[in-house]
Design an enzyme around this catalytic site. Structure first.
Site, PDB file in Angstrom:
ATOM      1  CG  HIS A  19      -0.412  -0.168   2.489  1.00 22.23           C
ATOM      2  ND1 HIS A  19      -0.178   0.913   3.274  1.00 22.23           N
ATOM      3  CD2 HIS A  19       0.028  -1.260   3.166  1.00 22.23           C
ATOM      4  CE1 HIS A  19       0.369   0.486   4.413  1.00 22.23           C
ATOM      5  NE2 HIS A  19       0.504  -0.822   4.362  1.00 22.23           N
ATOM      6  CB  ALA A  20      -0.018   4.821   0.166  1.00 23.35           C
TER       7      ALA A  20
END
Lengths: 553, 85
Positions: free
Chosen positions: B15-16
Site C-alpha cells: 500500500h501507499a
C-alpha cells in the site's frame, strides 16, 4: 467601511482577513498557448513550490503526528516527481498546446481513474492523493484560495455555500470564522461552525464581491453583521464585545465536571453530536457525557467508492475506544437529500428530501446497509454502542430493519465473530408519521431520539435548504412542541428512554419545557454543552412546570 | 541481471506508505529495477508504477535488477521486502 447584514448562526466575534473559497474545478482556465517551453517552465516552477510546501508539511507533521503518519506528504512529493505523471503533463502541453492548468487537470483525471478502476478499496482511495497533489499545483498556478488556507495565518472563510464533503476536507485549525452567501441555520456551514465553536454568518449577500478577497473584516456571529474595512469606532466596539464573549467562555469552563442536575434534583444526560473521529476530542473538552449522535454519513462522503466493512469497523472501533465506556449512538447511513455521493448513482430526484434517502436507501440496498451493520456489531465489543436508524415512517420499516439486524447477527455467529448482544437499537423520530404512531414503535426499540431539524421541515412543509423560506421555518411552532411531548410520553409509557438530538436540543429558550416534559437526554454540538448545562443548573422545574407546559397550549 | 521472488504477507499488500519507502530504496541504485506481479510489470523507482500494480496480500512479486550495482540492489531490496511486506 461596508456593513453586510446576514444571519448569525453561531455566536462569537472574529477579527481577520477574509479568504474567498472558490469551488474547485469550476474555473480551471482552458486556453491554447504558443510558447510550449514557457508553459512547461511555468508548470515546473509551480511544481517546485508545491514540493517546497510538501517538505514543510512533512517536517511539521513529523513533530505533530510522528514520522509514520507524516509519510503521506513524502509520498505526495514522490508523486510530484513521478516521471509518468510529468510525461503526461509535458505531452499535453507540447502536443495539444494546452495551458499548464488544463494539462495538470487532465493528468489528474487520468491517473485517479487508474486507481479508481483497481479492485482494492485502499488503492481506490489513492485517487484522492493524485487529485490532492494536482490541486496543490493548480492552486499555485491559479493562485487560488484553497491552498493559501493551509500555508497562511488564520483566516475567515468566505464562500457561496459549503458542501459537506468540503467541510470534511477543510483544515480547520486555521479558520477563525465562516461567512457564506447562501445556506440556512441548519445547513452544513452552520453545523460545522457550531462544532468548531467558530462565529458564523450565513445569507451574507455580497461577501463574495471580488474586491473583498483578502480584506480585513470583523464577523459578529451574534448580530449577523459583517464589517469590511472597519473604522476605528467599530473596531473598538467589537473588541469590547469579543472580550465579553471570551469572559463567558471562561466562566463556562468552570462548569466542567459539574453534573447537569436542576435545582430540584432532576437530571438529564448531556450528550454531543459529532461527525468525525477527531470530534471526539471536542466531546471531552466540553464535558460531554457521551455521544448522542455520531453522523456516519461522513464516512461515505468525499470519496469515490463505498467504504469497506474493515474501514468502517476500524473507525467505529476507534470512536468506541475513545469514548472509554461512555454511550455512543451511531446513526446509520443518512445519504440522500442534501447529502449526496456520486458513487451511489442515485437517480435524479425532483424532491430528494422526500425521496429515497436514509433508511429507505438502506432497505432498497440491503447489501450496503448490511456492510455497515456488520461493521457496527463487530465494533460493539469495544464500548457501549447504540445503533440508531434515521427517517423511519412506519412500523414495517422498523421490523424490516430488525430482520436485517437479526440476519447480520446470525451471520456473525456463524463466522465466529464476536459482538455484544446487549447493543441498543433505537430510531430517530424525525417524520410526523413516526411521531404520530410512536406508541406503536416504542415496544420495538430501546430508545427514541428526536431529530428536530427534519421533524420541523416535514411538519411545517418548509424546505430547510431554501434561504427564502427560512422565515416560515418556526421550530417553536406548537405543532412541533406537541409532537415532541407525545414522543417522550410514549417512550416513558413503554419504559424506554427518549432524547432530542436536533438543533432544538440546544435552544436555551426551550430547555425548561423539555425538562418539564422529562426528556431523558439532550444531544447538542460540543460547544453548546456547557451553556446548556449552565441553563439546566439554574432551573427549578417543580416551580415552573405548569408555566413551561403552557407552550403546548 | 539479478532477481528474487517474494510472496506478500502484509494484509494490506504494497500500500501507499511502503510503496513510497520502496521507491526511496530503489532510487538509491543506478540499475534498472522492475517488479513483476500478476502478469504486469512496473518500474520500482516510480511511485505510480508501483502503486499501479495494485499488489495485494498473497501475491507473488518478482524483483529484477539490471545494471552496474545489481547485486547490491537485489540484496538490499530482498531485506527490505522481508522487513516490510
Amino acid at each position: 467601511m461596508i456593513t453586510i447584514q446576514g444571519q448569525g448562526v453561531c455566536g462569537g466575534v472574529a477579527f481577520g482577513k477574509l479568504l474567498h473559497l472558490k469551488k474547485a474545478g469550476s474555473k480551471i482556465p482552458r486556453t491554447y498557448i504558443q510558447d510550449t517551453q514557457k508553459e512547461w517552465k511555468r508548470f515546473e516552477e509551480a511544481r517546485k513550490s508545491a514540493e517546497q510546501q510538501l517538505d514543510d508539511l512533512y517536517q511539521k507533521a513529523i513533530g505533530e503526528v510522528g514520522e509514520e503518519n507524516a509519510m503521506i506528504f513524502e509520498i505526495h512529493r514522490m508523486m510530484l516527481e513521478d516521471p509518468d505523471y510529468l510525461d503526461s503533463v509535458k505531452t499535453i502541453i507540447q502536443e495539444q498546446r494546452l495551458n499548464a492548468e488544463s494539462a495538470v487537470s487532465i493528468t489528474a483525471d487520468t491517473f485517479s481513474e487508474m486507481f479508481a478502476s483497481m479492485d482494492n478499496s485502499y488503492m481506490q482511495a489513492r485517487g484522492a492523493d493524485v487529485k490532492d497533489i494536482s490541486q496543490r499545483i493548480l492552486s499555485i498556478l491559479t493562485d487560488e484560495g484553497r491552498l493559501r488556507l493551509s500555508s497562511h495565518a488564520p483566516v475567515i472563510i468566505g464562500a457561496e455555500d459549503l458542501a459537506p464533503s468540503e467541510t470534511v476536507e477543510m483544515d480547520k485549525s486555521g479558520i477563525l470564522a465562516f461567512v457564506t452567501e447562501k445556506g440556512s441555520s441548519s445547513s452544513h456551514t452552520a453545523i460545522l461552525a457550531r462544532t468548531m465553536n467558530s462565529p458564523a454568518v450565513i445569507g451574507a449577500v455580497g461577501i463574495m464581491e471580488s474586491t473583498y478577497d483578502g480584506a480585513d473584516i470583523i464577523v459578529d456571529g451574534f448580530s449577523g453583521k459583517i464589517y469590511v474595512d472597519p473604522d476605528m469606532q467599530t473596531v473598538l466596539t467589537m473588541q469590547k464585545k469579543k472580550e465579553q464573549t471570551d469572559r463567558q467562555t471562561e466562566l463556562l469552563s468552570k462548569l466542567k465536571g459539574v453534573k447537569p442536575i436542576t435545582k430540584d434534583g432532576q437530571s438529564v444526560l448531556l450528550y454531543a453530536n459529532i461527525g468525525s473521529l477527531s470530534d471526539m476530542a471536542l466531546v471531552y473538552a466540553n464535558d460531554g457525557m457521551g455521544v448522542g449522535l455520531f453522523r456516519s454519513e461522513f464516512l461515505y462522503l468525499g470519496r469515490k467508492t463505498y467504504p469497506s466493512e474493515e474501514e468502517q469497523f476500524s473507525i467505529y472501533k476507534s470512536v468506541l475506544q475513545k469514548a472509554m465506556g461512555k454511550r455512543v449512538v451511531i446513526r446509520t447511513l443518512d445519504i440522500g437529500a442534501d447529502k449526496q455521493a456520486d458513487y451511489f448513482a442515485m437517480p435524479q430526484e425532483d424532491n430528494p428530501a422526500m425521496g429515497v434517502r436514509a433508511v429507505r436507501l438502506c432497505l432498497t440496498r440491503p447489501a450496503v446497509f448490511k456492510t455497515q451493520l456488520r461493521a457496527l456489531y463487530r465494533a460493539s465489543m469495544f464500548g457501549k454502542l447504540a445503533i440508531m436508524v434515521p427517517m423511519i415512517t412506519s412500523l414495517d420499516e422498523v421490523l424490516q430493519v430488525k430482520d436485517l439486524m437479526k440476519e447480520v447477527r446470525e451471520e456473525l455467529r456463524q463466522e465466529h465473530l464476536t459482538f455484544r448482544e446487549d447493543c441498543e437499537f433505537g430510531i430517530m423520530i424525525e417524520t410526523p408519521a413516526a411521531a404520530i404512531i410512536c406508541d406503536k414503535l416504542a415496544p420495538e426499540v430501546d430508545f427514541f431520539s428526536i431529530g428536530t431539524n427534519d421533524l420541523t421541515q416535514y411538519t411545517l412543509a418548509v424546505d430547510r435548504q431554501n434561504p427564502d423560506a427560512t422565515a416560515f421555518l418556526n421550530p417553536h411552532h406548537t405543532a412541533i412542541l406537541r409532537l415532541i411531548d407525545t414522543v417522550i410520553k410514549a417512550a416513558h409509557q413503554a419504559g424506554i428512554w427518549a432524547g432530542i438530538c436536533g438543533e432544538l436540543a440546544g435552544d436555551l429558550e426551550l430547555t425548561e419545557l423539555f425538562l418539564a416534559m422529562e426528556v431523558d437526554e439532550l444531544s447538542v454540538s460540543p460547544n453548546q454543552i456547557l451553556p446548556l448545562k449552565q441553563k439546566i443548573l439554574s432551573c427549578n422545574i417543580s416551580q415552573i412546570r405548569e408555566t413551561a407546559l403552557n407552550l403546548l397550549k | 541481471m539479478q532477481q528474487f521472488t517474494f510472496t506478500i504477507t502484509d494484509p494490506q499488500g504494497i500500500h501507499a506508505r511502503p510503496a513510497g519507502l520502496l521507491v526511496k530504496e530503489a532510487s538509491q541504485f543506478e540499475s534498472d529495477i522492475s517488479l513483476q506481479c500478476n502478469g504486469k510489470s512496473g518500474d520500482a523507482k516510480r511511485i505510480f508504477s508501483v502503486m499501479g500494480l495494485s499488489v495485494l496480500s498473497g501475491a507473488t512479486v518478482t524483483v529484477t535488477a539490471e545494471g552496474k550495482d545489481e547485486d547490491a540492489a537485489i540484496h538490499t531490496l530482498e531485506l527490505f521486502f522481508k522487513e516490510n511486506f
